[in-house]
Design a protein around this motif. Structure first.
Motif: not given
Length: 447
Positions: A167-170, A172
């Motif tokens: 997963s990645s905040d930037a 997804f």
């Protein structure tokens, strides 16, 4: 005198399973059953890990997986006389764990209740003949899209479990650190399995799991077994934590219409298509396209799904890996009976199964997804009123992390586009019913 029992046994098997009629013999059927078991036995390792992600106690999930597979395959052998083994379905178990439990927030007990109810619905649809009408009413392009979409969803889960996709905040999702032991081991297992499959080695997926597990021990990712009991045990794994743990009342009170509907739809298409394909390969389809005992086979699957839910596992399905046994000459339920016996024996190796890390099973999920992609060859890309619903079905299953949502968008868009472009004659009446059902689902659930 010692030859009499053996002769009588052969005579009984020949009569009960109609061996001569189907031009086979005991030896061929047993070898075919052994081949099928080797190629599909990876489910014994993979299914408990998927169920454990949903909170199901792993030891009980393992026992439930094996016992459910034994019961289901015995039904297929003794009731339908089909050379087909049944086990918890790949895709259906992912839907159970990642969409219903983790996605919608149901308890695994409530989800098991939904599985049980879907089995009842499936059985009623089968014995009343409604099943065939539903299958006939859904266009072939959507049936194929369902298989492809589920394949991508399963593969996505495999990449996630391997640590290859994170997963990645930037953005997804992003690429994980593939220099770490976990992702490297998963990639190693993926390459091993792919090479073995390309060389048509029987049991390639199971061999890959075992090799990757040993490699994980060697590099220190997991520990070596410390005693003989860690590898082999005469004590059966306990099923007490999941036996009759299904919450039927909770499933009904929650209003899991869409969950039950999705389970039933996937079971209908996937299982029927697989059984027809396998029957044709085994020479069990006559010149008119009729398959003897097909209804019995579907009834066996429905009853097996109810038994599986009661034991603590997910909906059951005929495995395409049965084609390997059929290729070896399997034509009757005797080959399925052999598979059931081997499933029972696998209980003795339960401790070994618990040693397998998720990075060893992740490649299997990825490859199963790749194999399901082959359904795309049945999709025509000439008509946009077909292409767009197909695309939405396929892409939204992994992106929404939900098989049900992908189904909903696919069915609704197909019906709307056909009506809006004057192609309403291509829409079977059953599609209107299914589309309305999904609209009600969106209104009630809000998503």
């Amino acid at each position: 005198m010692s030859e009499m029992p053996k002769s009588q046994t052969k005579g009984f098997l020949n009569s009960f399973f109609e061996l001569e009629k189907r031009q086979t013999n005991v030896k061929t059927e047993i070898l075919a059953g052994l081949t099928t078991f080797i190629t599909m036995s990876y489910i014994i390792i993979v299914n408990p890990q998927i169920l454990a992600d949903a909170g199901v106690p792993k030891e009980a999930a393992l026992a439930a997986t094996i016992f459910a597979s034994v019961i289901a395959t015995l039904l297929m052998a003794l009731w339908a006389n089909f050379p087909v083994a049944i086990a918890p379905g790949m895709g259906l178990n992912a839907f159970f764990a990642y969409t219903v439990v983790l996605g919608q927030g149901l308890t695994w007990q409530t989800a098991l209740g939904a599985v049980f109810i879907s089995g009842i619905v499936f059985l009623l649809l089968t014995v009343t003949g409604v099943r065939q009408k539903i299958v006939d009413g859904v266009p072939g392009v959507l049936r194929s899209a369902i298989g492809v979409g589920i394949g991508l969803f399963i593969a996505f889960i495999g990449f996630k479990n391997a640590g290859i996709v994170i997963s990645s905040d930037a953005t997804f999702v992003a690429l994980g650190d593939i220099t770490k032991k976990g992702p490297l081991l998963a990639l190693f297992g993926l390459i091993v399995a792919a090479i073995l499959m390309a060389k048509k080695v029987k049991g390639s997926m199971l061999i890959s799991v075992l090799i990757t597990t040993v490699a994980a021990m060697i590099v220190g990712f997991i520990s070596f077994p410390t005693s003989v009991s860690d590898i082999f045990s005469l004590q059966l794994p306990s099923i007490s934590d999941t036996l009759f743990a299904m919450d039927l009342k909770g499933a009904i009170e929650y209003g899991v219409f869409s969950v039950i509907f999705s389970f039933t739809i996937v079971e209908l298409f996937d299982n029927l298509a697989t059984l027809i394909g396998l029957s044709k390969k085994a020479g069990l389809m006559d010149e008119n396209g009729k398959i003897e005992n097909l209804d019995r086979a579907l009834q066996a699957d429905a009853v097996a799904t109810m038994c599986s839910a009661a034991l603590g596992s997910t909906a059951m399905n005929a495995y395409v890996e049965n084609a390997t046994g059929i290729s070896e000459g399997g034509r009757t339920g005797l080959s399925a009976l052999t598979v059931a016996f081997l499933f029972i024996l696998s209980l003795l190796f339960a401790p070994l199964i618990f040693l397998v890390p998720s990075v060893a099973t992740a490649p299997i999920l990825i490859l199963v997804g790749a194999l399901m992609l082959t359904e795309i060859k049945h999709i025509s890309f000439d008509d946009y009123t077909d292409v767009i619903p197909v695309f939405l079905t396929i892409i939204l299953m992994p992106l929404t992390y939900s098989i049900a949502q992908g189904l909903a968008f696919g069915f609704l868009s197909y019906t709307i586009l056909k009506l809006a472009t004057g192609k309403h004659k291509q829409v079977h009446w059953i599609m209107y019913f299914i589309s309305i059902a999904f609209i009600i689902h969106f209104i009630i659930s809000g998503h």
